[in-house]
Write a protein that holds these residues in place. Structure first.
Motif, PDB file in Angstrom:
ATOM      1  N   SER A 229       0.828  -1.208   0.000  1.00 59.56           N
ATOM      2  CA  SER A 229       0.000   0.000   0.000  1.00 59.56           C
ATOM      3  C   SER A 229       0.862   1.257   0.000  1.00 59.56           C
ATOM      4  CB  SER A 229      -0.940   0.003   1.213  1.00 59.56           C
ATOM      5  OG  SER A 229      -0.217   0.113   2.436  1.00 59.56           O
ATOM      6  N   ASP A 230       2.025   1.187   0.628  1.00 62.46           N
ATOM      7  CA  ASP A 230       2.947   2.326   0.641  1.00 62.46           C
ATOM      8  C   ASP A 230       3.633   2.494  -0.710  1.00 62.46           C
ATOM      9  OD1 ASP A 230       2.727   2.980   3.526  1.00 62.46           O
ATOM     10  OD2 ASP A 230       3.689   1.040   3.800  1.00 62.46           O
ATOM     11  N   LEU A 231       3.779   1.393  -1.442  1.00 67.06           N
ATOM     12  CA  LEU A 231       4.480   1.426  -2.724  1.00 67.06           C
ATOM     13  C   LEU A 231       3.572   1.821  -3.882  1.00 67.06           C
ATOM     14  CD1 LEU A 231       6.584  -1.788  -2.155  1.00 67.06           C
ATOM     15  CD2 LEU A 231       7.526   0.506  -2.505  1.00 67.06           C
ATOM     16  N   SER A 232       2.276   1.933  -3.639  1.00 72.03           N
ATOM     17  CA  SER A 232       1.363   2.406  -4.676  1.00 72.03           C
ATOM     18  C   SER A 232       1.581   3.902  -4.886  1.00 72.03           C
ATOM     19  CB  SER A 232      -0.088   2.157  -4.261  1.00 72.03           C
ATOM     20  OG  SER A 232      -0.434   2.984  -3.151  1.00 72.03           O
ATOM     21  N   LEU A 233       1.081   4.427  -5.985  1.00 65.74           N
ATOM     22  CA  LEU A 233       1.234   5.861  -6.253  1.00 65.74           C
ATOM     23  C   LEU A 233       0.606   6.686  -5.135  1.00 65.74           C
ATOM     24  CD1 LEU A 233       2.189   8.088  -8.125  1.00 65.74           C
ATOM     25  CD2 LEU A 233       0.016   7.905  -9.360  1.00 65.74           C
ATOM     26  N   ARG A 234      -0.583   6.304  -4.708  1.00 71.19           N
ATOM     27  CA  ARG A 234      -1.237   7.030  -3.617  1.00 71.19           C
ATOM     28  C   ARG A 234      -0.421   6.920  -2.328  1.00 71.19           C
ATOM     29  NH1 ARG A 234      -7.530   6.074  -2.414  1.00 71.19           N
ATOM     30  NH2 ARG A 234      -7.581   7.190  -4.405  1.00 71.19           N
ATOM     31  N   THR A 257      16.551  -4.183  -3.915  1.00 73.87           N
ATOM     32  CA  THR A 257      16.966  -3.979  -5.298  1.00 73.87           C
ATOM     33  C   THR A 257      15.944  -4.549  -6.277  1.00 73.87           C
ATOM     34  OG1 THR A 257      18.286  -6.025  -5.260  1.00 73.87           O
ATOM     35  CG2 THR A 257      19.411  -3.959  -4.711  1.00 73.87           C
ATOM     36  N   SER A 258      15.251  -5.610  -5.882  1.00 72.46           N
ATOM     37  CA  SER A 258      14.270  -6.233  -6.781  1.00 72.46           C
ATOM     38  C   SER A 258      13.145  -5.275  -7.143  1.00 72.46           C
ATOM     39  CB  SER A 258      13.691  -7.490  -6.141  1.00 72.46           C
ATOM     40  OG  SER A 258      13.027  -7.177  -4.923  1.00 72.46           O
ATOM     41  N   LEU A 259      12.857  -4.307  -6.277  1.00 72.68           N
ATOM     42  CA  LEU A 259      11.796  -3.356  -6.556  1.00 72.68           C
ATOM     43  C   LEU A 259      12.236  -2.273  -7.533  1.00 72.68           C
ATOM     44  CD1 LEU A 259      10.253  -2.974  -2.986  1.00 72.68           C
ATOM     45  CD2 LEU A 259       9.198  -4.044  -4.977  1.00 72.68           C
ATOM     46  N   VAL A 260      13.540  -2.105  -7.689  1.00 74.71           N
ATOM     47  CA  VAL A 260      14.048  -1.138  -8.661  1.00 74.71           C
ATOM     48  C   VAL A 260      14.097  -1.761 -10.048  1.00 74.71           C
ATOM     49  CG1 VAL A 260      16.019   0.331  -9.275  1.00 74.71           C
ATOM     50  CG2 VAL A 260      15.346   0.081  -6.877  1.00 74.71           C
ATOM     51  N   LEU A 261      14.345  -3.074 -10.098  1.00 76.71           N
ATOM     52  CA  LEU A 261      14.306  -3.775 -11.373  1.00 76.71           C
ATOM     53  C   LEU A 261      12.857  -3.934 -11.830  1.00 76.71           C
ATOM     54  CD1 LEU A 261      16.989  -6.513 -10.670  1.00 76.71           C
ATOM     55  CD2 LEU A 261      17.281  -4.374 -11.928  1.00 76.71           C
ATOM     56  N   SER A 262      12.663  -4.089 -13.130  1.00 76.63           N
ATOM     57  CA  SER A 262      11.310  -4.123 -13.668  1.00 76.63           C
ATOM     58  C   SER A 262      10.551  -5.371 -13.273  1.00 76.63           C
ATOM     59  CB  SER A 262      11.335  -4.011 -15.197  1.00 76.63           C
ATOM     60  OG  SER A 262      12.068  -5.085 -15.752  1.00 76.63           O
ATOM     61  N   SER A 263      11.272  -6.460 -12.979  1.00 73.41           N
ATOM     62  CA  SER A 263      10.621  -7.690 -12.552  1.00 73.41           C
ATOM     63  C   SER A 263      11.653  -8.530 -11.852  1.00 73.41           C
ATOM     64  CB  SER A 263      10.053  -8.454 -13.757  1.00 73.41           C
ATOM     65  OG  SER A 263      11.106  -8.978 -14.541  1.00 73.41           O
ATOM     66  N   GLY A 264      11.230  -9.655 -11.314  1.00 78.40           N
ATOM     67  CA  GLY A 264      12.177 -10.550 -10.662  1.00 78.40           C
ATOM     68  C   GLY A 264      13.073 -11.253 -11.645  1.00 78.40           C
ATOM     69  N   SER A 265      12.745 -11.214 -12.926  1.00 75.88           N
ATOM     70  CA  SER A 265      13.545 -11.881 -13.950  1.00 75.88           C
ATOM     71  C   SER A 265      13.896 -10.890 -15.040  1.00 75.88           C
ATOM     72  CB  SER A 265      12.766 -13.058 -14.548  1.00 75.88           C
ATOM     73  OG  SER A 265      13.524 -13.698 -15.554  1.00 75.88           O
ATOM     74  N   THR A 283      14.369  -1.405 -15.593  1.00 80.77           N
ATOM     75  CA  THR A 283      14.079  -0.869 -14.276  1.00 80.77           C
ATOM     76  C   THR A 283      12.614  -0.470 -14.203  1.00 80.77           C
ATOM     77  OG1 THR A 283      14.869   1.313 -14.994  1.00 80.77           O
ATOM     78  CG2 THR A 283      16.417  -0.078 -13.788  1.00 80.77           C
ATOM     79  N   SER A 284      12.084  -0.515 -12.999  1.00 84.39           N
ATOM     80  CA  SER A 284      10.671  -0.188 -12.799  1.00 84.39           C
ATOM     81  C   SER A 284      10.497   1.329 -12.796  1.00 84.39           C
ATOM     82  CB  SER A 284      10.198  -0.768 -11.469  1.00 84.39           C
ATOM     83  OG  SER A 284      10.783  -0.053 -10.385  1.00 84.39           O
ATOM     84  N   ASP A 285       9.243   1.775 -12.699  1.00 85.87           N
ATOM     85  CA  ASP A 285       8.984   3.214 -12.625  1.00 85.87           C
ATOM     86  C   ASP A 285       8.946   3.710 -11.184  1.00 85.87           C
ATOM     87  OD1 ASP A 285       6.626   2.046 -11.818  1.00 85.87           O
ATOM     88  OD2 ASP A 285       5.347   3.039 -13.302  1.00 85.87           O
ATOM     89  N   LEU A 286       9.308   2.847 -10.220  1.00 86.59           N
ATOM     90  CA  LEU A 286       9.218   3.232  -8.812  1.00 86.59           C
ATOM     91  C   LEU A 286      10.054   4.466  -8.508  1.00 86.59           C
ATOM     92  CD1 LEU A 286       8.392   2.771  -5.863  1.00 86.59           C
ATOM     93  CD2 LEU A 286      10.322   1.171  -5.658  1.00 86.59           C
ATOM     94  N   ALA A 296      13.292  10.920  -1.810  1.00 86.01           N
ATOM     95  CA  ALA A 296      14.543  10.321  -2.246  1.00 86.01           C
ATOM     96  C   ALA A 296      14.361   8.803  -2.247  1.00 86.01           C
ATOM     97  CB  ALA A 296      15.685  10.722  -1.318  1.00 86.01           C
ATOM     98  N   VAL A 297      15.185   8.101  -3.035  1.00 88.26           N
ATOM     99  CA  VAL A 297      15.077   6.650  -3.129  1.00 88.26           C
ATOM    100  C   VAL A 297      16.445   6.010  -2.939  1.00 88.26           C
ATOM    101  CG1 VAL A 297      14.359   4.687  -4.541  1.00 88.26           C
ATOM    102  CG2 VAL A 297      13.168   6.885  -4.778  1.00 88.26           C
ATOM    103  N   PHE A 298      16.496   5.060  -2.021  1.00 93.29           N
ATOM    104  CA  PHE A 298      17.702   4.276  -1.763  1.00 93.29           C
ATOM    105  C   PHE A 298      17.359   2.803  -2.008  1.00 93.29           C
ATOM    106  CE2 PHE A 298      17.662   8.072   0.777  1.00 93.29           C
ATOM    107  CZ  PHE A 298      18.933   8.581   0.652  1.00 93.29           C
ATOM    108  N   CYS A 299      18.372   2.001  -2.323  1.00 91.82           N
ATOM    109  CA  CYS A 299      18.100   0.573  -2.486  1.00 91.82           C
ATOM    110  C   CYS A 299      19.174  -0.275  -1.823  1.00 91.82           C
ATOM    111  CB  CYS A 299      17.945   0.199  -3.953  1.00 91.82           C
ATOM    112  SG  CYS A 299      19.444   0.208  -4.944  1.00 91.82           S
ATOM    113  N   TRP A 300      18.773  -1.479  -1.422  1.00 90.14           N
ATOM    114  CA  TRP A 300      19.636  -2.403  -0.704  1.00 90.14           C
ATOM    115  C   TRP A 300      19.394  -3.824  -1.207  1.00 90.14           C
ATOM    116  CZ3 TRP A 300      16.087  -5.507   1.960  1.00 90.14           C
ATOM    117  CH2 TRP A 300      14.828  -4.924   2.210  1.00 90.14           C
TER     118      TRP A 300
END
Length: 360
Positions: A229-234, A257-265, A283-286, A296-300
């Protein structure tokens, strides 16, 4: 959309690819390898001292299980809804914990680091602040601090308000007005409390790709909204520019990092010889959505071992002798993430992330 700048490299628990995490050797090496900041995980002791451990259960990262004098401290507890058996920091005073020695958490993957088992004592947060001060002497840009508060709701219920204890330690070290201080948590409630207590640094909300935050579950039970719910646009706008109050608004999010990539594969066929090629295609549109919400966006976490990489970046077949510990196509994976528009990355080997970021 904000202008893209080179992302900061944060030494994840120091430089745990080379030394046991959260030790003096790990942090000092991170500074030497060019990390812009370091990230400690923070938990509390029985006497309210903040110590640096990945979890409050410490059997996997210390020699406590071999210490006969602490055998009777082994117990089972439920932490954030998960039953765990072992030894917990809140059952020890700092004087007791200071006698323990750190161990490599994943020795099967990091045998070199495990050769330093027993070499380093545990650290308090105040010890790390001193290390950062010394590393920054004479520097125009001293290393920054990205402090993660672990299991805040759990510790609050046990009588250890991590937000209050953190601000105490920062004040005692003269860090109240220190630039470059970031606090992050998987629980938004403690970030709100920090704001209400007058914290002047940046607050970052950690988000997973599944599950629900422990503070929401504690308040709402099984009906608690998940991280999705936090990752949705709203949800992103509710965290950022459309937050109902300054306390509710955070400065950024930090995601896997998986959320920055467009998919798990990710199809390796998309990549050309240029490390930065076709990044938008994989990469995703996140990142762009979060930036549009003022976040700001960080990834791990950036890690080179095959076992830690998505399957498409592994260079040795899984299950072979030494395959998991061998390094895969980490440079390509790191490059995609570093060119994705994120503002910062967490890395276990800070020098590798710095080298890719700086084109070396």
């Amino acid at each position: 959309m904000r202008a893209r700048t080179a992302p900061v490299v944060i030494g994840h628990r120091g430089a745990p690819g080379y030394r046991p995490e959260h030790t003096q050797g790990s942090y000092e090496l991170a500074f030497q390898l060019g990390a812009d900041a370091v990230e400690p995980d923070i938990v509390a002791t029985k006497d309210g001292v903040l110590v640096l451990r990945h979890e409050n259960e410490i059997s996997g990262t210390t020699d406590v299980a071999d210490r006969a004098e602490f055998a009777d401290r082994r117990t089972t507890k439920e932490v954030d809804g998960v039953a765990q058996t072992g030894w917990f920091t809140e059952d020890f005073t700092w004087d007791e914990l200071s006698t323990l020695r750190a161990r490599e958490r994943i020795p099967g993957l990091r045998q070199h680091s495990s050769t330093f088992d027993g070499h380093y004592p545990l650290l308090r947060l105040r010890d790390l602040l001193d290390l950062i001060d010394r590393a920054g002497e004479g520097s125009a840009r001293p290393p920054g601090l990205v402090a993660e508060l672990k299991h805040a709701t759990y510790f609050e219920a046990a009588g250890y308000p991590l937000d209050e204890l953190l601000l105490r330690d920062l004040a005692d070290a003269g860090w109240t007005d220190r630039a470059g201080v970031v606090v992050e948590s998987f629980e938004r409630t403690v970030l709100v409390k920090l704001h209400d207590r007058g914290f002047r640094g940046r607050r970052v909300y950690l988000l997973e790709d599944a599950g629900a935050p422990a503070d929401r579950v504690a308040a709402l039970g099984s009906s608690a909204p998940g991280y999705d719910s936090d990752l949705s646009l709203r949800g992103l706008y509710a965290l950022g520019s459309a937050a109902p109050s300054a306390a509710d608004r955070v400065d950024g999010i930090s995601v896997e990092t998986s959320l920055v990539l467009s998919s798990g594969s990710v199809s390796m066929a998309l990549f050309g010889e240029d490390d930065a090629a076709d990044v938008g295609a994989v990469t995703s549109d996140l990142v762009d959505l979060a930036h549009s919400a003022g976040l700001a966006v960080f990834c791990w976490t950036l890690r080179p071992e095959n076992a830690m990489l998505p399957a498409e970046f592994r260079t040795v077949a899984a299950g072979g002798t030494g395959a998991d510990a061998a390094w895969g196509d980490w440079r390509r994976h790191f490059s995609i993430l570093l060119h994705s528009g994120v503002d910062g990355v967490f890395a276990d080997h800070p020098d590798l992330a710095v080298a890719v970021r700086d084109g070396r």
